[in-house]
Scaffold this motif. Sequence first.
Motif, short mmCIF file in Angstrom:
data_model
loop_
_atom_site.label_atom_id
_atom_site.label_comp_id
_atom_site.label_asym_id
_atom_site.label_seq_id
_atom_site.Cartn_x
_atom_site.Cartn_y
_atom_site.Cartn_z
N TYR A 113 0.66 -0.83 0.09
CA TYR A 113 -0.32 0.18 0.37
C TYR A 113 1.48 1.38 0.04
N ALA A 114 2.01 1.27 1.19
CA ALA A 114 2.61 2.50 0.60
C ALA A 114 3.60 2.77 -0.74
N PHE A 115 4.13 1.54 -0.80
CA PHE A 115 4.54 1.79 -2.64
C PHE A 115 3.58 2.42 -3.44
N TYR A 116 2.57 1.93 -3.89
CA TYR A 116 1.62 2.45 -4.56
C TYR A 116 0.82 3.73 -4.31
N ARG A 117 0.63 3.87 -2.35
CA ARG A 117 -0.32 5.08 -2.59
C ARG A 117 0.46 6.25 -3.32
N ASN A 118 1.64 5.77 -3.05
CA ASN A 118 2.50 7.32 -3.23
C ASN A 118 3.02 7.50 -4.61
N LEU A 119 2.22 6.90 -5.37
CA LEU A 119 2.89 6.68 -7.06
C LEU A 119 1.67 7.98 -7.65
N PRO A 120 2.78 8.79 -8.06
CA PRO A 120 1.68 10.39 -8.90
C PRO A 120 0.50 9.92 -9.90
N GLU A 121 -0.75 10.37 -9.72
CA GLU A 121 -1.90 10.31 -10.53
C GLU A 121 -2.14 9.29 -10.78
N ARG A 122 -2.07 7.69 -9.22
CA ARG A 122 -2.60 6.44 -10.43
C ARG A 122 -3.23 5.83 -8.97
N PRO A 123 -4.61 6.09 -9.15
CA PRO A 123 -5.28 6.26 -7.65
C PRO A 123 -5.41 5.02 -7.36
N ILE A 124 -5.15 4.61 -5.83
CA ILE A 124 -5.73 3.47 -5.63
C ILE A 124 -6.64 3.07 -4.61
N ILE A 125 -7.71 1.13 -5.05
CA ILE A 125 -8.98 1.27 -4.26
C ILE A 125 -8.55 -0.21 -3.40
N ILE A 126 -8.54 -0.16 -2.55
CA ILE A 126 -7.93 -1.64 -2.02
C ILE A 126 -9.67 -2.95 -1.52
N GLY A 127 -9.78 -3.89 -2.60
CA GLY A 127 -10.20 -4.75 -1.95
C GLY A 127 -10.35 -5.95 -0.42
N ALA A 128 -11.13 -5.58 0.37
CA ALA A 128 -11.32 -6.48 1.32
C ALA A 128 -11.64 -7.78 1.07
N THR A 129 -11.11 -8.65 0.58
CA THR A 129 -11.48 -10.00 0.31
C THR A 129 -11.18 -11.37 1.03
N LYS A 130 -12.47 -12.51 2.05
CA LYS A 130 -13.00 -13.30 2.56
C LYS A 130 -13.77 -12.16 3.97
N GLN A 131 -14.35 -11.35 3.40
CA GLN A 131 -15.06 -11.06 4.70
C GLN A 131 -16.34 -11.23 5.40
N ASP A 132 -16.75 -12.09 4.52
CA ASP A 132 -17.34 -13.82 4.98
C ASP A 132 -17.31 -14.28 6.16
N LEU A 133 -15.70 -14.58 6.18
CA LEU A 133 -14.98 -15.61 7.52
C LEU A 133 -15.18 -15.34 8.84
N PRO A 134 -16.03 -15.94 9.47
CA PRO A 134 -16.09 -15.27 11.05
C PRO A 134 -14.66 -14.73 11.41
N GLN A 135 -13.03 -14.89 11.29
CA GLN A 135 -12.31 -14.54 11.92
C GLN A 135 -11.83 -12.94 10.49
N ALA A 136 -13.06 -12.77 9.50
CA ALA A 136 -12.29 -11.85 9.48
C ALA A 136 -12.45 -10.45 9.48
#
Lengths: 189, 200
Positions: A113-136
Amino acid sequence: MSSMAYKEVAKILITGPFNSGKTTLIKLISDEQLTGNDVEATDELAHYKSMTTVSLDFGVMHIDDGLNVHLFGTPGQARFNFMWKTLSQGALGTVLLIDSSSQKAIDEAKEMYAFYRNLPERPIIIGATKQDLPQAKSIEHIRTELDAEGVHIVACNPCIKEDAKKVIIALLEDIIEKESFAEDNAFTF
Amino acid sequence: MAKKSRTFNQIPLLRTILAKKRSGSIRYCFSSDSSPLEKINITSKQFSGENITEQMKDLLSRPTYTCEWNSQVQLMPNTSIDAIVPCLCSAVERVVWKPKHALALKQAFLNMPAIHIEAPDPAVTYSDMSAYIALYRFTEKNSKSSPKLFFATASKKGDQMRYLKVLVLVYCLGFMSIKKAKKIKKDSIATRVLKRMRKI
């Protein structure tokens, strides 16, 4: 003169730690998947997942007669981080997928995240997978861990096409918003 | 660390939130202050702080040297933030600029090309509607309707400030756009991909 029509090509990067769903997402939304060599995991990660990606996942979406989108999925293991910079060149934006059920994955995602967040002019979005698991872990937990205030975090199951689309659409909306913000700034204050 | 130069960057950021009807927050630090970043949150349901009008008045009144915008986690389209429009109107009515700040703002408008203004919306409760209508009629009637020429129509000294305020208001509301020769706007790559994604 060649009769081949010239096509524009755009690039979207799908990244994330091991076992976060990158290959699945690319498979689901690509019109063609050209590579993605799954082999048996042989290192300590074999305990978590029997097959893993070597080289790259690569998918093509045919947008219209003049445009293709190339989807690049980076291998999830940290030892491949030397590829991040090269792969990110010319990308429209980045989707960072994170296995919400694994604190180890969240920890590994911090560096990405720290690497890609700092790339200029390139938005980043986070996809949180496996949210259905109990330990998520919750979205807010992930946001805090990554220090990702102001970044869209979308809960998604990359095995479901609508969810995979949702993540890419959210990224595109961010890109378009930034483009239109740049247009607005034609008014300089 | 070297100080960044003063700007009124918070005004385009405010416009981005209001015009796009998106939730967001603007973090800013005024150039004359050594205080840490302040933040104004604009969402569909609530605003941070006790008095949004006062916050907005403050936001509009001074140049900043640090200013950034974050869109918040809000994927719902068409977020309604109409409730903030009366606060903005009131803030613009009450804002008092120092002469040098007013001059800097005016200069930004003087640099603009011909503009188009949308007709007054009933939701806009601005008290000086005559200035709004004067601006609207001016841009409708003139093909070269730049703010510079609009300021030149001011007959009294006080009109300059009225015109400046109404320009700030319509700018923030997103009711101002650059007048362009009519041509078909080509979609950006991201827009083309988005249209395709919505179909599959």
